[in-house]
Write a protein that holds these residues in place. Structure first.
Motif, short mmCIF file in Angstrom:
data_model
loop_
_atom_site.label_atom_id
_atom_site.label_comp_id
_atom_site.label_asym_id
_atom_site.label_seq_id
_atom_site.Cartn_x
_atom_site.Cartn_y
_atom_site.Cartn_z
N MET A 1 -3.86 -3.60 10.07
CA MET A 1 -3.95 -2.54 9.06
C MET A 1 -5.35 -2.43 8.45
O MET A 1 -5.60 -1.56 7.61
N GLY A 2 -6.25 -3.32 8.85
CA GLY A 2 -7.60 -3.31 8.29
C GLY A 2 -7.67 -3.91 6.90
O GLY A 2 -8.59 -3.60 6.14
N LEU A 3 -6.71 -4.77 6.58
CA LEU A 3 -6.63 -5.36 5.24
C LEU A 3 -7.07 -6.82 5.22
O LEU A 3 -6.79 -7.53 4.25
N GLY A 4 -7.76 -7.25 6.26
CA GLY A 4 -8.18 -8.64 6.33
C GLY A 4 -6.99 -9.54 6.59
O GLY A 4 -5.99 -9.10 7.13
N GLY A 5 -7.06 -10.76 6.19
CA GLY A 5 -5.96 -11.68 6.41
C GLY A 5 -5.70 -12.54 5.20
O GLY A 5 -5.12 -13.61 5.30
N ARG A 6 -6.13 -12.06 4.05
CA ARG A 6 -6.00 -12.87 2.83
C ARG A 6 -4.62 -12.73 2.22
O ARG A 6 -4.04 -11.65 2.17
N VAL A 7 -4.11 -13.83 1.76
CA VAL A 7 -2.82 -13.88 1.07
C VAL A 7 -3.06 -14.61 -0.24
O VAL A 7 -3.64 -15.70 -0.22
N PRO A 8 -2.72 -14.06 -1.38
CA PRO A 8 -1.99 -12.81 -1.63
C PRO A 8 -2.91 -11.60 -1.57
O PRO A 8 -4.13 -11.73 -1.47
N GLY A 9 -2.28 -10.42 -1.64
CA GLY A 9 -3.05 -9.19 -1.60
C GLY A 9 -2.23 -7.99 -2.01
O GLY A 9 -1.04 -8.08 -2.27
N ILE A 10 -2.92 -6.85 -2.06
CA ILE A 10 -2.27 -5.60 -2.44
C ILE A 10 -2.96 -4.44 -1.72
O ILE A 10 -4.16 -4.49 -1.48
N VAL A 11 -2.17 -3.47 -1.34
CA VAL A 11 -2.72 -2.20 -0.88
C VAL A 11 -2.18 -1.14 -1.83
O VAL A 11 -0.97 -1.06 -2.06
N ARG A 12 -3.08 -0.42 -2.45
CA ARG A 12 -2.71 0.59 -3.43
C ARG A 12 -1.99 1.75 -2.76
O ARG A 12 -2.21 2.04 -1.59
N ALA A 13 -1.16 2.43 -3.52
CA ALA A 13 -0.31 3.50 -3.00
C ALA A 13 -1.11 4.54 -2.22
O ALA A 13 -0.66 4.99 -1.15
N GLU A 14 -2.28 4.91 -2.70
CA GLU A 14 -3.07 5.95 -2.03
C GLU A 14 -3.61 5.49 -0.67
O GLU A 14 -3.92 6.31 0.19
N ALA A 15 -3.69 4.18 -0.44
CA ALA A 15 -4.18 3.65 0.82
C ALA A 15 -3.07 3.29 1.80
O ALA A 15 -3.33 2.97 2.96
N VAL A 16 -1.82 3.35 1.35
CA VAL A 16 -0.69 2.95 2.20
C VAL A 16 -0.57 3.82 3.46
O VAL A 16 -0.39 3.28 4.55
N PRO A 17 -0.68 5.16 3.38
CA PRO A 17 -0.54 5.96 4.61
C PRO A 17 -1.54 5.58 5.70
O PRO A 17 -1.18 5.50 6.88
N ASP A 18 -2.78 5.32 5.32
CA ASP A 18 -3.79 4.91 6.31
C ASP A 18 -3.45 3.55 6.90
O ASP A 18 -3.54 3.36 8.12
#
Length: 107
Positions: A27-44
């Protein structure tokens, strides 16, 4: 390690850490835990996850057709099957404009 994904509009999804990190990287979010993807970035992120799963499944399918994968392995679960619960969560988050969070769960 276990990783749990959550959003307000869906039940939590827990998976093995190595699988979760692989999906986060897709998803292009790296591999860090914990984390968050904001609502506006979820579709991408969802699009990237779906594309990554399709590409990886295509490679696996080619290898299987060429006999390069052990078909006798009953414990093998396809990448698309493993990703389905997370994809469902991401779809729900996109439709309901929710943030998606993930965190480590002890073992």
């Amino acid at each position: 390690m276990l990783v749990t994904f959550s959003c307000e509009s869906h039940v939590n999804i827990t998976m093995f850490g190595n699988v979760a990190i692989h999906f986060l990287q897709m998803m292009g979010l790296g591999g860090r835990v914990p984390g968050i993807v904001r609502a506006e970035a979820v579709p991408d992120a969802l699009d990237r996850l779906k594309r990554g799963v399709l590409e990886e499944q295509a490679v696996t399918d080619v290898l299987e057709s060429e006999g390069d994968v052990d078909d006798d392995e009953e414990d093998n679960v396809s990448i698309s099957t493993r990703a389905l619960p997370l994809i469902d969560l991401m779809i729900s988050a996109a439709e309901n404009q929710c943030d998606v969070l993930w965190e480590q769960r002890g073992w």
